[in-house]
Design a protein around this motif. Structure first.
Motif, short mmCIF file in Angstrom:
data_model
loop_
_atom_site.label_atom_id
_atom_site.label_comp_id
_atom_site.label_asym_id
_atom_site.label_seq_id
_atom_site.Cartn_x
_atom_site.Cartn_y
_atom_site.Cartn_z
N LEU A 1 25.34 78.82 49.44
CA LEU A 1 26.76 78.72 49.13
C LEU A 1 27.35 80.10 48.84
N ILE A 2 26.65 80.89 48.05
CA ILE A 2 27.14 82.23 47.71
C ILE A 2 27.25 83.09 48.97
N GLU A 3 26.32 82.95 49.88
CA GLU A 3 26.38 83.73 51.12
C GLU A 3 27.56 83.35 51.99
N THR A 4 28.15 82.16 51.78
CA THR A 4 29.31 81.76 52.57
C THR A 4 30.63 82.24 51.98
N LEU A 5 30.59 82.87 50.80
CA LEU A 5 31.84 83.37 50.22
C LEU A 5 32.45 84.38 51.17
N THR A 6 33.70 84.17 51.52
CA THR A 6 34.38 85.04 52.46
C THR A 6 34.94 86.25 51.74
N GLY A 7 35.00 87.36 52.44
CA GLY A 7 35.51 88.61 51.88
C GLY A 7 36.99 88.52 51.56
N SER A 8 37.42 89.43 50.71
CA SER A 8 38.82 89.46 50.29
C SER A 8 39.17 90.88 49.89
N GLU A 9 40.44 91.09 49.67
CA GLU A 9 40.89 92.39 49.17
C GLU A 9 40.68 92.45 47.67
N GLN A 10 40.64 93.66 47.16
CA GLN A 10 40.47 93.86 45.73
C GLN A 10 41.73 93.42 44.98
N HIS A 11 41.52 92.69 43.89
CA HIS A 11 42.60 92.30 42.98
C HIS A 11 42.32 93.02 41.66
N ARG A 12 43.31 93.20 40.86
CA ARG A 12 43.11 93.92 39.59
C ARG A 12 43.23 92.97 38.41
N CYS A 13 42.18 92.95 37.60
CA CYS A 13 42.26 92.19 36.35
C CYS A 13 41.45 92.90 35.27
N GLY A 14 40.73 93.94 35.63
CA GLY A 14 39.89 94.63 34.68
C GLY A 14 38.46 94.16 34.71
N PHE A 15 38.13 93.25 35.59
CA PHE A 15 36.81 92.66 35.76
C PHE A 15 36.32 92.02 34.47
N ALA A 16 36.58 90.76 34.38
CA ALA A 16 36.15 89.96 33.23
C ALA A 16 35.36 88.76 33.75
N PRO A 17 34.11 88.98 34.15
CA PRO A 17 33.33 87.89 34.75
C PRO A 17 32.99 86.82 33.73
N GLY A 18 32.94 85.60 34.19
CA GLY A 18 32.59 84.49 33.32
C GLY A 18 31.21 83.93 33.60
N ASP B 1 37.14 85.69 48.40
CA ASP B 1 38.36 84.90 48.29
C ASP B 1 38.11 83.78 47.28
N GLY B 2 38.58 83.99 46.07
CA GLY B 2 38.34 83.04 44.98
C GLY B 2 39.02 81.70 45.14
N GLU B 3 39.99 81.62 46.05
CA GLU B 3 40.71 80.36 46.27
C GLU B 3 40.12 79.56 47.43
N ALA B 4 39.24 80.16 48.19
CA ALA B 4 38.64 79.49 49.35
C ALA B 4 37.70 78.37 48.88
N PRO B 5 37.52 77.34 49.72
CA PRO B 5 36.66 76.22 49.33
C PRO B 5 35.25 76.61 48.86
N PRO B 6 34.55 77.56 49.52
CA PRO B 6 33.22 77.90 49.01
C PRO B 6 33.25 78.48 47.58
N ALA B 7 34.24 79.30 47.28
CA ALA B 7 34.35 79.88 45.94
C ALA B 7 34.68 78.80 44.92
N GLN B 8 35.54 77.89 45.27
CA GLN B 8 35.88 76.80 44.35
C GLN B 8 34.68 75.87 44.15
N ALA B 9 33.87 75.68 45.20
CA ALA B 9 32.66 74.87 45.07
C ALA B 9 31.65 75.56 44.15
N LEU B 10 31.54 76.88 44.25
CA LEU B 10 30.64 77.62 43.36
C LEU B 10 31.11 77.53 41.91
N LEU B 11 32.41 77.69 41.69
CA LEU B 11 32.95 77.59 40.34
C LEU B 11 32.70 76.18 39.77
N THR B 12 32.88 75.18 40.59
CA THR B 12 32.60 73.80 40.15
C THR B 12 31.13 73.63 39.81
#
Length: 127
Positions: free
Chosen positions: A49-66, A109-120
């Motif tokens: 699943l992690i390998e299917t995460l699609t690339g995205s542009e950098q967003h700025r938030c200060g990097f606060a991983p959960g 891409d945190g909004e893409a289905p694979p990323a949402q599946a990983l978060l779930t």
């Protein structure tokens, strides 16, 4: 997202970590509680699943991983890699014995289905 193929093949155990702070030193494990252990098909499915995460542009938030995962080979000595996920800025930071410099920082891409599946998946194992 790219994970070194040899690390994926060698992974026998994954620890799921609910991150509580940033590490105090570069390359140190992310502090937090280990909330789950995945082995066998569960570990393989998570890595696929992690390998299917699609690339995205950098967003700025200060990097606060959960969330983070730590992948170990059968000896369970040192982690092959640890990957910390920030779903706000869509950034993954990896380190470990199997991680080449080119893969240390990646964006997904945190909004893409694979990323949402990983978060779930992460939320499902959270206490």
């Amino acid at each position: 997202m790219q994970i070194p193929a040899e690390a994926v093949a060698a992974t026998a155990l994954i620890e799921v970590v609910r991150i509580s702070a940033l590490p105090t030193e570069q390359g140190a494990p992310y502090p937090g509680a280990v909330i789950a252990h995945w082995v066998g098909n569960e570990a393989a499915g998570a890595l696929a699943l992690i390998e299917t995460l699609t690339g995205s542009e950098q967003h700025r938030c200060g990097f606060a991983p959960g969330w983070a995962i730590r992948a170990y080979e059968e000896s369970l000595d040192l982690a092959l890699f640890e990957a910390a996920f920030c779903f706000r800025c869509h950034e993954v930071r990896m380190h470990g014995t199997a991680v080449p410099p080119a893969l240390v920082t990646q964006f997904f891409d945190g909004e893409a289905p694979p990323a949402q599946a990983l978060l779930t998946l992460f939320r499902t194992v959270a206490p």
